[in-house]
Design a protein around this motif. Structure first.
Motif, PDB file in Angstrom:
ATOM      1  N   LEU A  18      -1.367  16.154  18.311  1.00 13.62           N
ATOM      2  CA  LEU A  18      -2.694  16.143  17.772  1.00 13.62           C
ATOM      3  C   LEU A  18      -3.049  15.011  16.974  1.00 13.62           C
ATOM      4  CD1 LEU A  18      -3.464  19.985  16.387  1.00 13.62           C
ATOM      5  CD2 LEU A  18      -4.653  18.816  18.411  1.00 13.62           C
ATOM      6  N   ARG A  19      -4.500  14.511  16.874  1.00 12.77           N
ATOM      7  CA  ARG A  19      -4.680  13.567  15.951  1.00 12.77           C
ATOM      8  C   ARG A  19      -5.811  14.094  14.891  1.00 12.77           C
ATOM      9  NH1 ARG A  19      -7.108   7.386  16.758  1.00 12.77           N
ATOM     10  NH2 ARG A  19      -8.959   8.734  17.278  1.00 12.77           N
ATOM     11  N   LEU A  20      -5.601  14.266  13.890  1.00 16.97           N
ATOM     12  CA  LEU A  20      -6.767  14.767  12.880  1.00 16.97           C
ATOM     13  C   LEU A  20      -7.253  13.377  12.333  1.00 16.97           C
ATOM     14  CD1 LEU A  20      -4.336  17.209  10.711  1.00 16.97           C
ATOM     15  CD2 LEU A  20      -5.716  17.664  13.097  1.00 16.97           C
ATOM     16  N   SER A  21      -8.677  13.625  12.195  1.00 20.36           N
ATOM     17  CA  SER A  21      -9.501  12.642  11.519  1.00 20.36           C
ATOM     18  C   SER A  21      -9.934  13.104  10.114  1.00 20.36           C
ATOM     19  CB  SER A  21     -10.700  12.343  12.217  1.00 20.36           C
ATOM     20  OG  SER A  21     -10.022  11.811  13.783  1.00 20.36           O
ATOM     21  N   CYS A  22     -10.339  11.788   9.262  1.00 24.60           N
ATOM     22  CA  CYS A  22     -10.911  12.433   7.959  1.00 24.60           C
ATOM     23  C   CYS A  22     -11.837  11.033   7.657  1.00 24.60           C
ATOM     24  CB  CYS A  22     -10.014  12.371   6.794  1.00 24.60           C
ATOM     25  SG  CYS A  22     -10.638  12.164   5.289  1.00 24.60           S
ATOM     26  N   ARG A  23     -13.123  11.583   7.717  1.00 26.15           N
ATOM     27  CA  ARG A  23     -14.065  10.263   7.615  1.00 26.15           C
ATOM     28  C   ARG A  23     -14.536  10.511   6.089  1.00 26.15           C
ATOM     29  NH1 ARG A  23     -19.017   8.422  11.433  1.00 26.15           N
ATOM     30  NH2 ARG A  23     -19.545   6.531  10.087  1.00 26.15           N
ATOM     31  N   ALA A  24     -14.910   9.408   5.319  1.00 20.91           N
ATOM     32  CA  ALA A  24     -15.407   9.350   3.952  1.00 20.91           C
ATOM     33  C   ALA A  24     -16.914   9.139   4.113  1.00 20.91           C
ATOM     34  CB  ALA A  24     -14.514   8.023   3.389  1.00 20.91           C
ATOM     35  N   SER A  25     -17.363   9.401   3.006  1.00 15.55           N
ATOM     36  CA  SER A  25     -18.993   9.238   2.988  1.00 15.55           C
ATOM     37  C   SER A  25     -19.475   7.983   2.480  1.00 15.55           C
ATOM     38  CB  SER A  25     -19.507  10.423   2.155  1.00 15.55           C
ATOM     39  OG  SER A  25     -19.070  10.393   0.740  1.00 15.55           O
ATOM     40  N   GLN A  27     -18.631   3.895   2.305  1.00 13.48           N
ATOM     41  CA  GLN A  27     -18.040   2.662   3.090  1.00 13.48           C
ATOM     42  C   GLN A  27     -16.844   2.129   2.145  1.00 13.48           C
ATOM     43  OE1 GLN A  27     -21.406  -0.299   3.334  1.00 13.48           O
ATOM     44  NE2 GLN A  27     -21.220   0.052   5.711  1.00 13.48           N
ATOM     45  N   TYR A  28     -15.998   1.562   3.037  1.00 12.58           N
ATOM     46  CA  TYR A  28     -14.718   0.935   2.489  1.00 12.58           C
ATOM     47  C   TYR A  28     -14.084   1.665   1.426  1.00 12.58           C
ATOM     48  CZ  TYR A  28     -17.862  -2.858   3.867  1.00 12.58           C
ATOM     49  OH  TYR A  28     -18.629  -3.631   4.624  1.00 12.58           O
ATOM     50  N   THR A  29     -14.002   3.052   1.881  1.00 11.84           N
ATOM     51  CA  THR A  29     -13.119   3.998   0.942  1.00 11.84           C
ATOM     52  C   THR A  29     -11.746   3.711   0.814  1.00 11.84           C
ATOM     53  OG1 THR A  29     -14.692   5.855   1.060  1.00 11.84           O
ATOM     54  CG2 THR A  29     -12.401   6.341   0.574  1.00 11.84           C
ATOM     55  N   THR A  51       0.759   9.583   2.885  1.00  8.03           N
ATOM     56  CA  THR A  51      -0.389   8.729   2.253  1.00  8.03           C
ATOM     57  C   THR A  51      -0.463   7.162   2.727  1.00  8.03           C
ATOM     58  OG1 THR A  51       1.198   7.805   0.568  1.00  8.03           O
ATOM     59  CG2 THR A  51       0.213   9.693  -0.196  1.00  8.03           C
ATOM     60  N   ILE A  52      -1.512   6.649   2.379  1.00  5.54           N
ATOM     61  CA  ILE A  52      -1.884   5.255   2.789  1.00  5.54           C
ATOM     62  C   ILE A  52      -2.817   4.643   1.825  1.00  5.54           C
ATOM     63  CG2 ILE A  52      -3.756   5.787   4.325  1.00  5.54           C
ATOM     64  CD1 ILE A  52      -2.904   3.672   6.210  1.00  5.54           C
ATOM     65  N   ASP A  53      -2.289   3.399   1.461  1.00  6.13           N
ATOM     66  CA  ASP A  53      -2.859   2.833   0.338  1.00  6.13           C
ATOM     67  C   ASP A  53      -3.787   1.564   0.806  1.00  6.13           C
ATOM     68  OD1 ASP A  53      -0.244   0.313  -0.677  1.00  6.13           O
ATOM     69  OD2 ASP A  53      -1.514   0.438   0.871  1.00  6.13           O
ATOM     70  N   PRO A  54      -4.502   0.986   0.078  1.00  7.30           N
ATOM     71  CA  PRO A  54      -5.456   0.009   0.463  1.00  7.30           C
ATOM     72  C   PRO A  54      -4.971  -0.992   1.462  1.00  7.30           C
ATOM     73  CG  PRO A  54      -6.228   0.748  -1.791  1.00  7.30           C
ATOM     74  CD  PRO A  54      -4.627   1.562  -1.443  1.00  7.30           C
ATOM     75  N   ASP A  55      -3.651  -1.138   0.962  1.00 10.53           N
ATOM     76  CA  ASP A  55      -3.240  -2.468   1.890  1.00 10.53           C
ATOM     77  C   ASP A  55      -2.663  -1.845   3.155  1.00 10.53           C
ATOM     78  OD1 ASP A  55      -1.878  -3.764  -1.342  1.00 10.53           O
ATOM     79  OD2 ASP A  55      -3.798  -4.501  -0.216  1.00 10.53           O
ATOM     80  N   GLY A  56      -2.721  -0.743   3.484  1.00 13.45           N
ATOM     81  CA  GLY A  56      -2.094   0.097   4.683  1.00 13.45           C
ATOM     82  C   GLY A  56      -0.508   0.304   4.410  1.00 13.45           C
ATOM     83  N   THR A  57       0.078   0.356   3.283  1.00 21.52           N
ATOM     84  CA  THR A  57       1.268   0.920   2.948  1.00 21.52           C
ATOM     85  C   THR A  57       1.276   2.403   3.170  1.00 21.52           C
ATOM     86  OG1 THR A  57       1.704  -0.997   1.704  1.00 21.52           O
ATOM     87  CG2 THR A  57       3.523   0.869   1.637  1.00 21.52           C
ATOM     88  N   THR A  58       2.295   2.817   3.643  1.00 19.05           N
ATOM     89  CA  THR A  58       2.366   4.399   4.022  1.00 19.05           C
ATOM     90  C   THR A  58       3.503   5.008   3.472  1.00 19.05           C
ATOM     91  OG1 THR A  58       3.520   4.077   6.279  1.00 19.05           O
ATOM     92  CG2 THR A  58       0.867   4.042   6.046  1.00 19.05           C
ATOM     93  N   SER A  59       3.385   6.152   3.203  1.00 15.87           N
ATOM     94  CA  SER A  59       4.630   7.127   2.633  1.00 15.87           C
ATOM     95  C   SER A  59       4.298   8.240   3.128  1.00 15.87           C
ATOM     96  CB  SER A  59       4.647   7.179   1.230  1.00 15.87           C
ATOM     97  OG  SER A  59       3.552   7.810   0.539  1.00 15.87           O
ATOM     98  N   TYR A  60       5.700   8.977   3.597  1.00 11.31           N
ATOM     99  CA  TYR A  60       5.680  10.477   4.105  1.00 11.31           C
ATOM    100  C   TYR A  60       6.581  11.405   3.368  1.00 11.31           C
ATOM    101  CZ  TYR A  60       3.638   7.925   8.057  1.00 11.31           C
ATOM    102  OH  TYR A  60       2.730   7.219   8.655  1.00 11.31           O
ATOM    103  N   ALA A  61       6.496  12.583   3.469  1.00 12.21           N
ATOM    104  CA  ALA A  61       7.094  13.777   2.940  1.00 12.21           C
ATOM    105  C   ALA A  61       8.428  13.696   3.804  1.00 12.21           C
ATOM    106  CB  ALA A  61       6.306  15.021   2.758  1.00 12.21           C
ATOM    107  N   ASP A  73      -8.876   3.351   9.655  1.00 12.34           N
ATOM    108  CA  ASP A  73      -9.621   2.278  10.603  1.00 12.34           C
ATOM    109  C   ASP A  73     -10.879   2.197   9.382  1.00 12.34           C
ATOM    110  OD1 ASP A  73     -11.609   1.161  11.840  1.00 12.34           O
ATOM    111  OD2 ASP A  73     -11.372   2.090  13.673  1.00 12.34           O
ATOM    112  N   VAL A  74     -10.695   0.930   8.841  1.00 12.30           N
ATOM    113  CA  VAL A  74     -11.726   0.676   7.679  1.00 12.30           C
ATOM    114  C   VAL A  74     -13.180   0.490   8.095  1.00 12.30           C
ATOM    115  CG1 VAL A  74     -12.343  -0.898   6.080  1.00 12.30           C
ATOM    116  CG2 VAL A  74      -9.733  -0.494   6.250  1.00 12.30           C
ATOM    117  N   SER A  75     -13.316   0.174   9.574  1.00  9.27           N
ATOM    118  CA  SER A  75     -14.695  -0.146  10.079  1.00  9.27           C
ATOM    119  C   SER A  75     -15.285   1.172  10.204  1.00  9.27           C
ATOM    120  CB  SER A  75     -14.844  -0.769  11.290  1.00  9.27           C
ATOM    121  OG  SER A  75     -13.846  -0.263  12.130  1.00  9.27           O
TER     122      SER A  75
END
Length: 133
Positions: A18-25, A27-29, A51-61, A73-75
């Protein structure tokens, strides 16, 4: 007030994806906030997943490493959670969260979990994932 809207949940068989999406209200969140996915399992409570930070660095449980992938996808002001090789124990309500971290605080699962307990996170309404064996 930042709003987050999740989508993409559903019922799948074990082994599927599956791929879940989360859209922010706003811009540039994703370029400002630490973004995260959590899940709530009855009897286990809420747990941070990735998690994913503004630079794209990720971490996982640890339990999800290797099967879960967080991306942004910042755009589109959207973050994603791709889940492969789904297991019945992945059945949960999945939530998107965001926090504007103070300088120097790392964007990690632990940070976002702590932020959740302190009321620092913005939350979406959740999307249900059900995995059948």
């Amino acid at each position: 007030q930042l709003e987050l809207v999740e989508s993409g949940g559903g019922s799948v068989q074990a082994g599927g994806s599956l791929r879940l999406s989360c859209r922010a209200s706003e811009q540039y969140t994703a370029t400002v906030y630490c973004m995260a996915w959590f899940r709530t399992v009855p009897g286990r409570g809420r747990e941070g997943v990735a998690t994913i930070d503004p630079d794209g660095t990720t971490s996982y449980a640890t339990p999800v490493q290797g099967r879960f992938t967080i991306s942004s996808d910042v755009s589109k002001d959207t973050i994603y959670l791709s889940i492969d090789m789904l297991k019945p124990e992945d059945t949960a309500m999945y939530y998107c969260a965001a926090q504007n971290l103070p300088p120097g605080r790392p964007c990690t699962v632990a940070t976002m979990e702590w932020g959740g307990t302190q009321g620092h996170n913005y939350w979406g309404q959740g999307t249900q994932v059900t995995v059948s064996s």
